[in-house]
Design a protein around this motif. Structure first.
Motif, PDB file in Angstrom:
ATOM      1  N   SER A   8       3.023 -21.431  -1.610  1.00 50.51           N
ATOM      2  CA  SER A   8       2.357 -20.540  -0.758  1.00 50.51           C
ATOM      3  C   SER A   8       2.940 -19.121  -0.521  1.00 50.51           C
ATOM      4  N   SER A   9       4.246 -19.204  -0.377  1.00 48.50           N
ATOM      5  CA  SER A   9       4.665 -17.667  -0.095  1.00 48.50           C
ATOM      6  C   SER A   9       4.967 -16.887  -1.182  1.00 48.50           C
ATOM      7  N   THR A  10       5.094 -17.546  -2.541  1.00 44.33           N
ATOM      8  CA  THR A  10       4.705 -16.596  -3.728  1.00 44.33           C
ATOM      9  C   THR A  10       3.238 -16.360  -3.837  1.00 44.33           C
ATOM     10  N   LEU A  11       2.302 -17.050  -3.685  1.00 43.61           N
ATOM     11  CA  LEU A  11       1.068 -16.563  -3.629  1.00 43.61           C
ATOM     12  C   LEU A  11       0.735 -15.438  -2.740  1.00 43.61           C
ATOM     13  N   ARG A  12       1.330 -15.409  -1.337  1.00 39.68           N
ATOM     14  CA  ARG A  12       1.116 -14.640  -0.355  1.00 39.68           C
ATOM     15  C   ARG A  12       1.808 -13.275  -0.949  1.00 39.68           C
ATOM     16  N   TRP A  13       3.054 -13.316  -1.396  1.00 38.40           N
ATOM     17  CA  TRP A  13       3.408 -12.186  -2.185  1.00 38.40           C
ATOM     18  C   TRP A  13       2.714 -11.395  -2.975  1.00 38.40           C
ATOM     19  N   LEU A  14       2.229 -12.525  -4.065  1.00 39.26           N
ATOM     20  CA  LEU A  14       1.409 -11.769  -5.079  1.00 39.26           C
ATOM     21  C   LEU A  14       0.144 -11.048  -4.690  1.00 39.26           C
ATOM     22  N   SER A  15      -0.602 -11.835  -3.578  1.00 40.63           N
ATOM     23  CA  SER A  15      -1.921 -11.157  -3.157  1.00 40.63           C
ATOM     24  C   SER A  15      -1.484  -9.850  -2.345  1.00 40.63           C
ATOM     25  N   GLN A  16      -0.291  -9.669  -1.792  1.00 38.34           N
ATOM     26  CA  GLN A  16      -0.055  -8.494  -1.153  1.00 38.34           C
ATOM     27  C   GLN A  16       0.161  -7.281  -2.002  1.00 38.34           C
ATOM     28  N   ARG A  17       0.401  -7.528  -3.278  1.00 39.07           N
ATOM     29  CA  ARG A  17       0.664  -6.379  -4.336  1.00 39.07           C
ATOM     30  C   ARG A  17      -0.397  -5.601  -4.673  1.00 39.07           C
ATOM     31  N   GLN A  18      -1.640  -5.943  -4.438  1.00 33.21           N
ATOM     32  CA  GLN A  18      -2.775  -5.212  -4.979  1.00 33.21           C
ATOM     33  C   GLN A  18      -2.985  -4.163  -3.932  1.00 33.21           C
ATOM     34  N   VAL A  19      -2.972  -2.673  -4.212  1.00 34.26           N
ATOM     35  CA  VAL A  19      -3.351  -1.808  -3.492  1.00 34.26           C
ATOM     36  C   VAL A  19      -4.723  -1.164  -3.859  1.00 34.26           C
ATOM     37  N   ASP A  20      -4.846  -0.862  -5.172  1.00 38.88           N
ATOM     38  CA  ASP A  20      -6.253  -0.576  -5.694  1.00 38.88           C
ATOM     39  C   ASP A  20      -6.142  -1.213  -7.031  1.00 38.88           C
ATOM     40  N   GLY A  21      -4.927  -0.645  -7.911  1.00 39.21           N
ATOM     41  CA  GLY A  21      -4.107  -1.598  -8.852  1.00 39.21           C
ATOM     42  C   GLY A  21      -3.063  -2.370  -8.057  1.00 39.21           C
ATOM     43  N   PHE A  22      -1.954  -2.456  -8.944  1.00 39.53           N
ATOM     44  CA  PHE A  22      -1.021  -3.066  -8.261  1.00 39.53           C
ATOM     45  C   PHE A  22       0.659  -2.388  -8.246  1.00 39.53           C
ATOM     46  N   GLN A  23       0.853  -2.721  -7.399  1.00 42.80           N
ATOM     47  CA  GLN A  23       2.694  -1.973  -7.080  1.00 42.80           C
ATOM     48  C   GLN A  23       3.334  -3.180  -7.420  1.00 42.80           C
ATOM     49  N   GLY A  24       4.521  -2.729  -7.810  1.00 49.61           N
ATOM     50  CA  GLY A  24       5.680  -3.816  -8.349  1.00 49.61           C
ATOM     51  C   GLY A  24       6.397  -4.210  -7.143  1.00 49.61           C
ATOM     52  N   ARG A  25       6.626  -3.497  -6.072  1.00 48.36           N
ATOM     53  CA  ARG A  25       7.348  -4.124  -5.109  1.00 48.36           C
ATOM     54  C   ARG A  25       6.658  -3.719  -3.892  1.00 48.36           C
ATOM     55  N   THR A  26       7.197  -4.108  -2.567  1.00 46.34           N
ATOM     56  CA  THR A  26       6.604  -3.933  -1.122  1.00 46.34           C
ATOM     57  C   THR A  26       6.635  -2.180  -1.019  1.00 46.34           C
ATOM     58  N   ASN A  27       5.873  -1.536  -0.522  1.00 46.68           N
ATOM     59  CA  ASN A  27       5.489  -0.083  -0.274  1.00 46.68           C
ATOM     60  C   ASN A  27       5.735   0.731  -1.380  1.00 46.68           C
ATOM     61  N   LYS A  28       5.561   0.205  -2.714  1.00 44.05           N
ATOM     62  CA  LYS A  28       5.662   1.241  -3.673  1.00 44.05           C
ATOM     63  C   LYS A  28       4.240   1.658  -4.149  1.00 44.05           C
ATOM     64  N   ASP A  29       4.132   2.574  -5.184  1.00 38.59           N
ATOM     65  CA  ASP A  29       2.837   3.051  -5.512  1.00 38.59           C
ATOM     66  C   ASP A  29       2.372   2.061  -6.759  1.00 38.59           C
ATOM     67  N   SER A  30       0.981   2.061  -6.916  1.00 35.96           N
ATOM     68  CA  SER A  30       0.350   1.145  -7.959  1.00 35.96           C
ATOM     69  C   SER A  30       1.009   1.918  -9.456  1.00 35.96           C
ATOM     70  N   ASP A  31       0.958   1.051 -10.447  1.00 37.47           N
ATOM     71  CA  ASP A  31       1.514   1.367 -11.611  1.00 37.47           C
ATOM     72  C   ASP A  31       0.766   0.254 -12.605  1.00 37.47           C
ATOM     73  N   ALA A  32      -0.015   0.998 -13.709  1.00 33.63           N
ATOM     74  CA  ALA A  32      -0.753   0.003 -14.679  1.00 33.63           C
ATOM     75  C   ALA A  32      -0.151  -1.145 -15.064  1.00 33.63           C
ATOM     76  N   CYS A  33       1.463  -1.154 -15.297  1.00 31.78           N
ATOM     77  CA  CYS A  33       1.880  -2.324 -15.835  1.00 31.78           C
ATOM     78  C   CYS A  33       1.875  -3.518 -14.989  1.00 31.78           C
ATOM     79  N   TYR A  34       1.892  -3.210 -13.583  1.00 33.32           N
ATOM     80  CA  TYR A  34       1.867  -4.334 -12.716  1.00 33.32           C
ATOM     81  C   TYR A  34       0.434  -5.173 -12.640  1.00 33.32           C
ATOM     82  N   SER A  35      -0.491  -4.516 -13.062  1.00 37.59           N
ATOM     83  CA  SER A  35      -1.716  -5.327 -13.033  1.00 37.59           C
ATOM     84  C   SER A  35      -1.601  -6.366 -14.078  1.00 37.59           C
ATOM     85  N   PHE A  36      -0.755  -6.274 -15.018  1.00 40.20           N
ATOM     86  CA  PHE A  36      -0.420  -7.456 -16.078  1.00 40.20           C
ATOM     87  C   PHE A  36       0.577  -8.357 -15.308  1.00 40.20           C
ATOM     88  N   TRP A  37       1.658  -7.659 -15.134  1.00 39.82           N
ATOM     89  CA  TRP A  37       2.812  -8.572 -14.450  1.00 39.82           C
ATOM     90  C   TRP A  37       2.348  -9.442 -13.267  1.00 39.82           C
TER      91      TRP A  37
END
Lengths: 344, 345
Positions: free
Chosen positions: B219-248
Motif C-alpha cells: 500500500s505505501s509503495t503504491l501510494r509513492w508510485l501514484s504520487q510520482r505523476q506530475v504530467d509525465g513522471f518525476q523520479g523523486r519527490t519534488n523533482k521535475d518530470s523526465d521521460a525515462c521515469y514514465s518507464f521506470w
C-alpha cells in the motif's frame, strides 16, 4: 601534444582499437587527431606490457578527464597507486577537483571511497613500499570493504564531510544522488569515531539545507537516516513530530515533509491516528476550505482519509472522493482507495 | 505511433546505429547498452534490421564474450582488447548482450552459459548485492537487477543466493515506500523499478507471489508510485518530470502488481497526460529527449517508447507500437524467442 608524438612515450607503439569489419553502434571519433583515441591507443600499449609507472598514472588521469566513466581505466589507476605505493593524500586532492567536475560519475565517487578507505586504515599509507597496504584491491568482491577506520582518521572524516558540504554549495546541486550516497557512507563508516560535536554539526548542516529549500527531499531523507538509522535522535518522537509540523506549516503541500512524518511514525510502530497530527491536519483543511479559491492542502486531507481508513471509519470514503475531484491526475488511485474504504 | 513520428524515430535510430555522435565517447566501455537501447527501440516500432547486418552484429556481440576460462560474461565493447584481468566482463553488459542477441534472433548456440554463471558468482557479495565487475567493490540494487534479469533470461537462478538478495532488497526500502540505490539511501524511480522487478523475477522463480511484501508495504509503495505523476513522471519527490521515469514508474507498478494481490487490470495513472508529455519530448529531427526542447539520446528515446507502448491503450499515437514486457524491458516477441531458444539449450 598527442601521446603518439611524445618523447616520454616514444618507446611504446600505440595499439589502435580493433573493432573488426562491422562494429555495432560505433562512436564517431572522426577527428584525425582525436585526443581520446590517441590516449586510448597508448593506454592499450601500456596495459599490454602491464606497465605500472608514474607516466601510466598520468595517462589514466588524462583519459579520465575525457571519459570519467571508463571503469577499466579507473581500475588500472587504482592498481598503479597500490603497487607503486604512491601518495594517497595527493590522490585525494586530485579527487577534490575531479568530483567537482564529474559530479555525476559513479566511478569518481567510488574511487574517492577507495582512497578514503585506504587512508583511514593505515597511519602512513604506502610510506613503506615493503609494507603492504591495509586494504588490497581484491579479486573477489566479498572482501573489498575496508576494515574499521583508525581513531586518528577522524580528521579525514571531518574533512570529507566539509568537502561535500562545500560541494553542494559550489555546484548548486544539493539533490545530487551520488553525493548523498557518499556522505551517508562516510557517516556510516566513521560512525564510531564521531563525537557529539560532529553529530551536532551534521544536524545544523541538515537544518541549513532545509531552510535553503524545504522541498529538497534528499535532505529530509538524510535527516531520517541520521536520526532513525544512525540513532541520533536525542529528543523525543513527540518533539520530532512538532518539528515536522512547523515545517509543514511553512509549506502545507510539501510531500517531502508529510512523507517524512509518516516515516517516523512507522519506524516507531505507530499508525496515522495521532491526535496531534489529526488536529493539525483538520485545522489546515478547514482554514483552506473556508477561503473560496483555495483548495485544502491535499496531503492534509489525505492524512485524514488514510487515518480514517486505518480506523475503518466510513468518513474515509468521502475524503477520498473529495481528493479524486481535487487531484484528477490521480483519480484512479483515489477511486481505488475509496473502494477500499467502502469495503473496510 | 502515427506514421510521421514513427518515421522520425526510425531515422534517428538508423543515424545512431550507423555512427553514434562523438558526445557518446564517454560511453565507449558501455556500448552494448547503447546498442540495446537502439535495437530494442527498433523492436518497439516494429522495424526489422536487414539480415546482413544482424549477422555481423551478432558476431560483434560474441567477440565481446569471455569464455569460462577468462571469467565468463560479456564486455561492453572491444574498446580494450587486452587481457581480461584489467577489462573483465561487466554484469550490466552481460544482461544487455543477451537481450541484444534475442532482439537479433540469435539461436544462442554460442552462448557460454557456464561462463555467465561463473561471472554472476564472482560478482556476488555476502550481503546479497552484486558488483559490475569483480575488480570493482561498488555494489547496489542496479546490479541486483542485472543479476536477476540475467538469471531469468538464461533460465538458471543457481548463482543468486535468494535469501540474502531478498534481504538486501528489503534493506534498500525507504520510509516512504520507495527503494534506494543502496541501504539507507533516498528512494528513487529507477532504483524502485530495479527492486520491484527483481522481487518479481525472484517470485516467479520461486513460484510464489504474495509472500515477498506485506499488505502495508504494498500500500505505501503504491501510494509513492501514484504520487510520482506530475504530467509525465518525476523520479523523486519534488523533482521535475523526465521521460525515462514514465518507464521506470510504470514498470515498477507492473512488478508491484505481479507480487501482490492487486488485480492485473488495475491502473492508477493518467495515460493521456503521460503520453502528451512523452510526445512533447519528441525532437523535430526524431528521437525522444529527457525533457521538451532538449536534445534526444538513445536511452530516453528507448525508455520513452517503452512507456508509450505501456500506455498505448489510451494514447492514440502509440497504438501501433509493439507490446513490451516491462520487467525485462523487451518486446514480447523477443522474450518469447529467448525463452524458446533457452529452453532447448
Amino acid at each position: 601534444m598527442l601521446y603518439a608524438e611524445r618523447d616520454d612515450f616514444k618507446d611504446l607503439i600505440p595499439i589502435p582499437q580493433d573493432e573488426g569489419p562491422s562494429p555495432l553502434a560505433p562512436i564517431n571519433y572522426s577527428q584525425k587527431c582525436n585526443p581520446h583515441r590517441d590516449a586510448m591507443d597508448m593506454f592499450r600499449a601500456v596495459v599490454d606490457i602491464n606497465e605500472k609507472s608514474e607516466r601510466a598514472l598520468g595517462l589514466t588521469e588524462d583519459i579520465i578527464r575525457m571519459n570519467a566513466g571508463h571503469y577499466t581505466v579507473w581500475h588500472y589507476r587504482t592498481t598503479i597507486l597500490v603497487e607503486l605505493g604512491l601518495d594517497l593524500q595527493s590522490e585525494l586532492k586530485l579527487m577534490d577537483e575531479l568530483s567537482t567536475e564529474f559530479l555525476k560519475s559513479y566511478q569518481v565517487w567510488h574511487h574517492r571511497r577507495l582512497c578514503v578507505g585506504l587512508l583511514a586504515t593505515t597511519t602512513s599509507p604506502f610510506a613503506d613500499k615493503n609494507c603492504p597496504a591495509a586494504v588490497t584491491i581484491s579479486s573477489t568482491p566479498q572482501t573489498s570493504s575496508p576494515p574499521p577506520p583508525l581513531p586518528s582518521s577522524i580528521d579525514l572524516a571531518r574533512y570529507e564531510l566539509q568537502f561535500i558540504a562545500n560541494l553542494f554549495h559550489a555546484t548548486e546541486d544539493p539533490k545530487n544522488y551520488h553525493t548523498w550516497v557518499y556522505r551517508q557512507w562516510i557517516l556510516t563508516y566513521f560512525d564510531k569515531l564521531f563525537q557529539d560535536q560532529d553529530r551536532h554539526h551534521e544536524l545544523e548542516f541538515i537544518e541549513s539545507l532545509i531552510n535553503d529549500d524545504i522541498y529538497n527531499n534528499s535532505v529530509w531523507s538524510h535527516r531520517f537516516f541520521c536520526l532513525f538509522k544512525l540513532g541520533w535522535l536525542h529528543t523525543s518522537l513527540e518533539a520530532e513530530i512538532e518539528y515536522v509540523l512547523i515545517k509543514i506549516g511553512i509549506a502545507p503541500s510539501n510531500m517531502s515533509s508529510w512523507n517524512y512524518l509518516r516515516g517516523i511514525l512507522k519506524v516507531n510502530r505507530k499508525g496515522l491516528n495521532q491526535q496531534r497530527v489529526l488536529q493539525f491536519s483538520e485545522t489546515l483543511v478547514k482554514a483552506k476550505s473556508a477561503s473560496d479559491d483555495m483548495n485544502p492542502p491535499l496531503p492534509a486531507l489525505e492524512w485524514l482519509a488514510d487515518a480514517a481508513l486505518e480506523d475503518k471509519n466510513p468518513i474515509a470514503t468521502k475524503h477520498y472522493l473529495t481528493l479524486k475531484d481535487l487531484d484528477p491526475i490521480r483519480r484512479h488511485y483515489w477511486t481505488w482507495k475509496s473502494h477500499l474504504a467502502l469495503s473496510a | 505511433m502515427v506514421d510521421e513520428s514513427n518515421a522520425l524515430i526510425s531515422k534517428f535510430l538508423h543515424r545512431h546505429l550507423n555512427l553514434l555522435p562523438s558526445a557518446y565517447e564517454s560511453n565507449d566501455s558501455a556500448r552494448l547498452t547503447l546498442a540495446y537501447f537502439l535495437i530494442e527501440a527498433f523492436g518497439i516500432i516494429g522495424e526489422c534490421l536487414p539480415q546482413q547486418s544482424t549477422i555481423s552484429y551478432i558476431d560483434y556481440i560474441y567477440k565481446c564474450q569471455l569464455d569460462f576460462g577468462l571469467g565468463g560474461g560479456f564486455r561492453g565493447s572491444l574498446s580494450i582488447n587486452n587481457p581480461p584481468i584489467f577489462d573483465p566482463s561487466n554484469l550490466t553488459m552481460t544482461y544487455a548482450a543477451i537481450l541484444l542477441l534475442g532482439l537479433l534472433r540469435d539461436d544462442f548456440t554460442r552462448l557460454d552459459k557456464p561462463g555467465i554463471l561463473k561471472s554472476i558468482r564472482d560478482r556476488r557479495h555476502a550481503d546479497g548485492s552484486f558488483s559490475p565487475t569483480p575488480t570493482n567493490s561498488e555494489s547496489d540494487i542496479r546490479l541486483v537487477y542485472c543479476a536477476c534479469a540475467t538469471s531469468t533470461l538464461i533460465n538458471d537462478f543457481s548463482e543468486v543466493h535468494i535469501p540474502t538478495t531478498i534481504a538486501y532488497i528489503h534493506a534498500c526500502r525507504s520510509y516512504d515506500g520507495s527503494y534506494a540505490q543502496m541501504p539507507n539511501g533516498e528512494g528513487q524511480g529507477g532504483t524502485t523499478y530495479c527492486a520491484l522487478a527483481s522481487l518479481e523475477m525472484i517470485s516467479q522463480h520461486l513460484n510464489q507471489s504474495s509472500t515477498l511484501l506485506n499488505e502495508e508495504d504494498v500500500s505505501s509503495t503504491l501510494r509513492w508510485l501514484s504520487q510520482r505523476q506530475v504530467d509525465g513522471f518525476q523520479g523523486r519527490t519534488n523533482k521535475d518530470s523526465d521521460a525515462c521515469y514514465s518507464f521506470w514508474i510504470r514498470g515498477a507498478f507492473n512488478s508491484l502488481k505481479a507480487i501482490s494481490s492487486l488485480p492485473p487490470s488495475f491502473d492508477i495513472f493518467d495515460d493521456a497526460q503521460d503520453g502528451n508529455f512523452i510526445l512533447s519530448c519528441l525532437h523535430p529531427l526524431g528521437g525522444i529527449a529527457k525533457y521538451p526542447d532538449e536534445l534526444p539520446d538513445v536511452l530516453h528515446n528507448c525508455l520513452g517508447l517503452s512507456a508509450l507502448s505501456m500506455a498505448s491503450n489510451r494514447v492514440d499515437q502509440a497504438k501501433s507500437l509493439k507490446r513490451i514486457n516491462s520487467t525485462l524491458n523487451v518486446d514480447i516477441e523477443t522474450l518469447d524467442h529467448i525463452k524458446r531458444k533457452m529452453s532447448v539449450r
